[in-house]
Motif scaffolding. Structure first.
Motif, mmCIF file in Angstrom:
data_model
loop_
_atom_site.group_PDB
_atom_site.id
_atom_site.type_symbol
_atom_site.label_atom_id
_atom_site.label_comp_id
_atom_site.label_asym_id
_atom_site.label_seq_id
_atom_site.Cartn_x
_atom_site.Cartn_y
_atom_site.Cartn_z
ATOM 1 N N THR A 277 -12.302 47.291 99.531
ATOM 2 C CA THR A 277 -10.992 47.699 100.054
ATOM 3 C C THR A 277 -11.060 49.154 100.520
ATOM 4 O OG1 THR A 277 -10.223 48.566 97.952
ATOM 5 C CG2 THR A 277 -9.802 46.218 98.377
ATOM 6 N N VAL A 278 -10.019 49.559 101.231
ATOM 7 C CA VAL A 278 -9.915 50.948 101.664
ATOM 8 C C VAL A 278 -9.928 51.861 100.438
ATOM 9 C CG1 VAL A 278 -8.322 52.621 102.687
ATOM 10 C CG2 VAL A 278 -8.729 50.418 103.826
ATOM 11 N N ALA B 101 -7.146 53.735 109.532
ATOM 12 C CA ALA B 101 -7.137 52.712 110.577
ATOM 13 C C ALA B 101 -8.416 51.890 110.471
ATOM 14 C CB ALA B 101 -7.048 53.354 111.956
ATOM 15 N N ILE B 102 -8.270 50.589 110.618
ATOM 16 C CA ILE B 102 -9.447 49.720 110.715
ATOM 17 C C ILE B 102 -9.459 49.147 112.125
ATOM 18 C CG2 ILE B 102 -10.637 47.672 109.840
ATOM 19 C CD1 ILE B 102 -9.301 48.146 107.146
ATOM 20 N N ASN B 103 -10.544 49.374 112.826
ATOM 21 C CA ASN B 103 -10.667 48.932 114.219
ATOM 22 C C ASN B 103 -9.457 49.351 115.059
ATOM 23 O OD1 ASN B 103 -13.084 47.735 113.413
ATOM 24 N ND2 ASN B 103 -12.042 45.821 112.869
ATOM 25 N N GLU B 104 -9.077 50.605 114.878
ATOM 26 C CA GLU B 104 -8.034 51.256 115.686
ATOM 27 C C GLU B 104 -6.612 50.773 115.407
ATOM 28 O OE1 GLU B 104 -9.377 50.963 119.734
ATOM 29 O OE2 GLU B 104 -11.260 51.967 119.300
ATOM 30 N N GLU B 105 -6.408 50.093 114.283
ATOM 31 C CA GLU B 105 -5.042 49.746 113.870
ATOM 32 C C GLU B 105 -4.815 50.267 112.457
ATOM 33 O OE1 GLU B 105 -2.513 48.732 115.451
ATOM 34 O OE2 GLU B 105 -3.544 48.219 117.329
ATOM 35 N N ALA C 204 -3.997 50.579 108.704
ATOM 36 C CA ALA C 204 -4.214 49.588 107.649
ATOM 37 C C ALA C 204 -3.764 50.143 106.305
ATOM 38 C CB ALA C 204 -5.695 49.212 107.589
ATOM 39 N N GLU C 205 -3.542 49.240 105.362
ATOM 40 C CA GLU C 205 -3.080 49.642 104.029
ATOM 41 C C GLU C 205 -4.268 49.872 103.091
ATOM 42 O OE1 GLU C 205 0.088 50.219 103.411
ATOM 43 O OE2 GLU C 205 0.700 49.554 105.410
ATOM 44 N N GLU C 206 -3.944 50.422 101.939
ATOM 45 C CA GLU C 206 -4.950 50.740 100.906
ATOM 46 C C GLU C 206 -5.743 49.520 100.441
ATOM 47 O OE1 GLU C 206 -5.127 53.814 98.233
ATOM 48 O OE2 GLU C 206 -5.297 54.392 100.352
ATOM 49 N N ASP C 207 -5.050 48.375 100.421
ATOM 50 C CA ASP C 207 -5.717 47.189 99.863
ATOM 51 C C ASP C 207 -6.361 46.318 100.946
ATOM 52 O OD1 ASP C 207 -3.432 46.344 101.074
ATOM 53 O OD2 ASP C 207 -2.586 45.319 99.317
ATOM 54 N N ALA C 208 -6.392 46.812 102.169
ATOM 55 C CA ALA C 208 -7.051 46.042 103.240
ATOM 56 C C ALA C 208 -8.544 45.961 102.935
ATOM 57 C CB ALA C 208 -6.824 46.720 104.586
#
Lengths: 77, 157, 157, 77
Positions: free
Chosen positions: A27-28, A50-54, A56-60
């Motif tokens: 996770t992040v 950001a993940i892949n330019e979007e 994202a949250e901590e638990d992504a």
């Protein structure tokens, strides 16, 4: 493998724009607390992610090939 | 220039942004131009350095354009933001919004600059006579945070 | 161009107006550009003709600049208005206001365009497919009068 | 002598931009109701008046050499 991007003061602290890590499925939060702990990035908690330019949250969960970026408070304009 | 939303390390020509939104349906074009101010609260800026996560920043600028189209209907938006070293009075950002009637153009352009300051990954480093600082860190953005209107205020402005 | 407020029968270059207000104290420049719209309430405009009482119009534009300086403190304004025949999408007016902070630039620029529509002796003649009309006469300005905000609304906008 | 300027639809009705009159010491109201009556300017009452490029009232007195302008409702911008 994932790429991790740093900007602004985070980039200066890390000393480089990009770090590549042999990791996936974490996770992040894991990334910040475990994999990046060595950089002692005091300000990382105030950064968005950001993940892949979007954004994202901590638990992504980060997959292989993802580009993760730490976005300190922005100041464009 | 193919894009309507772009990050560039070259000087921005205002006309390049405005011409993206000129169209027969429009009677009003509002343009917001952000320039490098010399003094902020008595402190003298020598120059600024802008950094961007360019690919994501262009996507987010485009998103702002979409938000504007949803909120104001017949609006067309173009935005350019510069990176690298900028001297006093250099242009950092140009926003242009065209609408049929003038009121919408003002509101939408105002919305765009406020949203840029919220969601677009661009950072400014101040170079003063006595040091440098990436603006946006928790210490120095206090005043910025205070000045930033709540979302409702922006929309109803 | 020596003046900061002028009437011209030549095409207006946006940059000529903006450069009048660029200065180290400014961090924000708001520009309002009025262009010729093709359709108004479903009626197609072929072209417009603007006439001005040029000497008085330039004085009144300058007065608007003074009003802005009084209301918003550190603001600098420049305005150019075109006369003669204007085709669709041609620029009729360019207003530029620079201020230290962005909020003032939006408000002052909005104020300027509203005041132009109140006190500056400039007239527009519509050329439609089925006739012509000087806009501003009592019949045709009903909608215009309704759209015109009360003074308080402008100032608090 | 005074000069009287007309604009927009008033100019078209009068058929010229400027009319010179051998008169002085009259009010704006006199000018409209007596001296310009022949032009049958129906819309003149909706026009503002300027004397020497400054807005003036109905009871303002026009001096020799003054330039009086009739300003129909404006529509610039």
């Amino acid at each position: 493998m994932i790429d991790v991007l740093f900007f602004a003061e985070l980039q200066e602290t890390v000393g480089q724009e990009k770090v590549s890590l042999q990791v996936e499925g974490i996770t992040v939060k894991d990334l910040k607390t475990k994999w990046l702990a060595e950089y002692e990035l005091d300000n990382i908690e105030s950064a968005m992610v950001a993940i892949n330019e979007e954004y994202a949250e901590e638990d992504a969960v980060i997959a292989s090939g993802d580009v993760v970026a730490f976005i300190p408070p922005v100041s464009g304009g | 220039m193919e894009k309507d939303f772009w990050i560039t390390d070259q000087p921005i020509e205002i006309n390049d942004v405005v011409e993206k939104v000129v169209r027969p349906e429009a009677g009003a074009i509002n343009t917001f131009i952000g320039t490098v101010r010399e003094f902020t609260k008595g402190k003298r800026t020598l120059y600024l350095e802008y950094q961007a996560y360019a690919a994501m920043a262009e996507k987010k600028l485009e998103e702002i354009g979409q938000e504007i189209s949803e909120k104001w209907g017949d609006a067309k938006t173009a935005i350019a933001h510069r990176t690298g070293r900028l001297d006093i009075s250099d242009i950092a950002v140009v926003i242009a919004v065209s609408t049929p009637h003038r009121k919408d153009s003002f509101e939408a352009s105002r919305y765009a600059i406020e949203r840029i300051k919220e969601i677009v990954p661009i950072w400014k480093k101040e170079h003063w006579e006595d040091g440098t600082l990436w603006i946006g860190d928790q210490k120095e953005t206090k005043s910025y945070e205070e000045n930033r209107p709540a979302k409702e205020e922006i929309i109803n402005d």
